[in-house]
Design an enzyme around this catalytic site. Sequence first.
Site, PDB file in Angstrom:
ATOM      1  N   PHE A   1      91.320 101.585  95.131  1.00 41.62           N
ATOM      2  CA  PHE A   1      91.704 102.717  95.538  1.00 41.62           C
ATOM      3  C   PHE A   1      92.151 103.994  95.419  1.00 41.62           C
ATOM      4  O   PHE A   1      92.478 103.862  93.953  1.00 41.62           O
ATOM      5  CB  PHE A   1      92.918 102.610  97.090  1.00 41.62           C
ATOM      6  CG  PHE A   1      93.499 103.357  97.810  1.00 41.62           C
ATOM      7  CD1 PHE A   1      92.890 103.499  99.154  1.00 41.62           C
ATOM      8  CD2 PHE A   1      94.415 104.678  97.878  1.00 41.62           C
ATOM      9  CE1 PHE A   1      93.020 104.745  99.653  1.00 41.62           C
ATOM     10  CE2 PHE A   1      94.356 105.458  98.333  1.00 41.62           C
ATOM     11  CZ  PHE A   1      93.819 105.654  99.963  1.00 41.62           C
TER      12      PHE A   1
ATOM     13  N   ASP B   1      92.967 104.856  86.693  1.00 45.25           N
ATOM     14  CA  ASP B   1      94.046 105.752  87.981  1.00 45.25           C
ATOM     15  C   ASP B   1      94.790 105.427  88.276  1.00 45.25           C
ATOM     16  O   ASP B   1      95.083 104.315  88.093  1.00 45.25           O
ATOM     17  CB  ASP B   1      93.098 105.248  88.718  1.00 45.25           C
ATOM     18  CG  ASP B   1      93.557 105.440  90.082  1.00 45.25           C
ATOM     19  OD1 ASP B   1      94.827 106.446  90.155  1.00 45.25           O
ATOM     20  OD2 ASP B   1      92.661 105.865  91.371  1.00 45.25           O
TER      21      ASP B   1
ATOM     22  N   LYS C   1     101.486 110.660  91.996  1.00 43.79           N
ATOM     23  CA  LYS C   1     103.138 110.189  93.039  1.00 43.79           C
ATOM     24  C   LYS C   1     104.095 110.227  92.267  1.00 43.79           C
ATOM     25  O   LYS C   1     104.933 111.201  92.500  1.00 43.79           O
ATOM     26  CB  LYS C   1     102.546 108.617  92.782  1.00 43.79           C
ATOM     27  CG  LYS C   1     101.772 108.022  93.617  1.00 43.79           C
ATOM     28  CD  LYS C   1     101.905 106.523  93.956  1.00 43.79           C
ATOM     29  CE  LYS C   1     100.697 106.017  95.341  1.00 43.79           C
ATOM     30  NZ  LYS C   1     101.384 106.563  96.654  1.00 43.79           N
TER      31      LYS C   1
HETATM   32  C1  LIG Z   1      95.942 104.162  92.862  1.00 38.54           C
HETATM   33  C2  LIG Z   1      95.648 105.027  94.114  1.00 38.54           C
HETATM   34  N1  LIG Z   1      95.028 106.474  93.591  1.00 38.54           N
HETATM   35  C3  LIG Z   1      95.063 107.931  94.412  1.00 38.54           C
HETATM   36  C4  LIG Z   1      95.881 107.015  95.336  1.00 38.54           C
HETATM   37  C5  LIG Z   1      95.572 109.054  96.385  1.00 38.54           C
HETATM   38  O1  LIG Z   1      97.194 109.340  96.151  1.00 38.54           O
HETATM   39  P1  LIG Z   1      97.248 110.555  97.145  1.00 38.54           P
HETATM   40  O2  LIG Z   1      97.766 109.887  98.075  1.00 38.54           O
HETATM   41  O3  LIG Z   1      98.096 111.528  96.353  1.00 38.54           O
HETATM   42  O4  LIG Z   1      96.380 111.368  97.279  1.00 38.54           O
HETATM   43  C6  LIG Z   1      96.999 106.791  95.659  1.00 38.54           C
HETATM   44  C7  LIG Z   1      97.418 106.505  96.393  1.00 38.54           C
HETATM   45  O5  LIG Z   1      98.028 104.860  97.258  1.00 38.54           O
HETATM   46  C8  LIG Z   1      96.766 105.410  94.766  1.00 38.54           C
HETATM   47  O6  LIG Z   1      97.901 104.300  94.475  1.00 38.54           O
END
Ligand SMILES: Cc1ncc(COP(=O)(O)O)c(C=O)c1O
Length: 400
Positions: free
Chosen positions: A137, A222, A251
């Site tokens: 994700f 990520d 986050k």
């Molecule tokens: C690993 C990871 N990458 C990207 C995101 C996306 O972040 P945002 O919701 O701030 O766009 C999340 C959100 O849960 C995530 O857990």
Amino acid sequence: MTQYTRATFDQVLIQNYTPADFIPVRGKGSTVWDQDGKDYIDFTSGVAVNSLGHCPDEVVEVLKRQGETLWHSSNWFTSEPALELASKLIELTFAERVMFANSGAEANEAALKLARRYAVDHFGYQKSKIISFKQSFHGRTLFTVSVGGQPKYSDGFGPKPADIVHVPFNDLDAVKAVIDDHTCAVIIEPIQGESGVLPATQAFLQGLRQLCDQYQALLIFDEVQTGIGRSGEFFAYMHYGVVPDILTSAKALANGFPISAMLTSDKISKSFSPGVHGTTFGGNPLACAVAVKVVDIISQPHFLQQVQQRSKQLIEALEKINQKAKLFTTVRGLGLLIGAELAAEYQDKAAELRNKANQFGVMLLVAGPNVLRFAPSLNISNEEFALGIQRFEQMVDSLA
Ligand SMILES: Cc1ncc(COP(=O)(O)O)c(C=O)c1O
């Protein structure tokens, strides 16, 4: 005065979420109160965001101070808080350059665009393949859902960006089968968060690093969910001793005030020359000032040690409850990102159990249909932690 209730949500908001049946109105530390004054112990941190708890005094003070000083100046001007935050992130990590954005998805969008542009600049347009992992994700923009490994999020929006390949997580042979000279990047969450709290193995990340070097592809970590102390190190890559070329953070970076960052080397950063990429709000002085405070607190070695101790306590507490309840098959994760995989008897019941936990006064997360995810604030007090565990145990007992 109009009384807004959960029913109002169904009338006025686009129904792309299904929030809990209570409305939190106030939070302090790891405790949240709803409209009726009922209290909840928060084991969610707003999905790994409020890592210093709700409304931490030291951070609120900075928010107020900067709020009375300068909020926004646009990227036609730089700001002292942005310069300070970037300098700190560089000092704490492998990075030599930082770019700010507003969300995890935007930081990943920037990382993917940077990897593509770097490949065009140095090797040509044919080097465009992005390798990603099933169930991963990376956010909800069209590029990031397409790179993410969950068709339920990427399908149904028409044509997707091209040349993206998904292979199984923690399977180096699968990567070897698809990586080649046309690969510009491999993107990975060191711990897959949303899809079940699955840590990458050390050998897998080391193997990816070697393959990326061999094929001159960029390795993108990520760390939107795993970063800023969540794993018990400031970034999870530090656990593994595997250094990426690009890292994304969001986050918890400003404890809930929206901001994200993309970190990289000087050489790679040069592919984002003036005008190539940008954002209106990214790196605004207010968000950066708050993030400076958060980073200062969380990066302290003793703070991170406490996260590791709390992690052990959490795993032990869950395992103890599980001895009699047999609710989980495994409890896994790093730091205070812990996933408990449900036993066969409770298949597909994660959301139901989470909702039940709310009734007992403890807020939990799920990670897919079969995993309960525990992501308490990194500084949760002993009292709140004990009370949250007690309430969770009561919920589990009620299942018998
Ligand atoms: C690993 C990871 N990458 C990207 C995101 C996306 O972040 P945002 O919701 O701030 O766009 C999340 C959100 O849960 C995530 O857990």
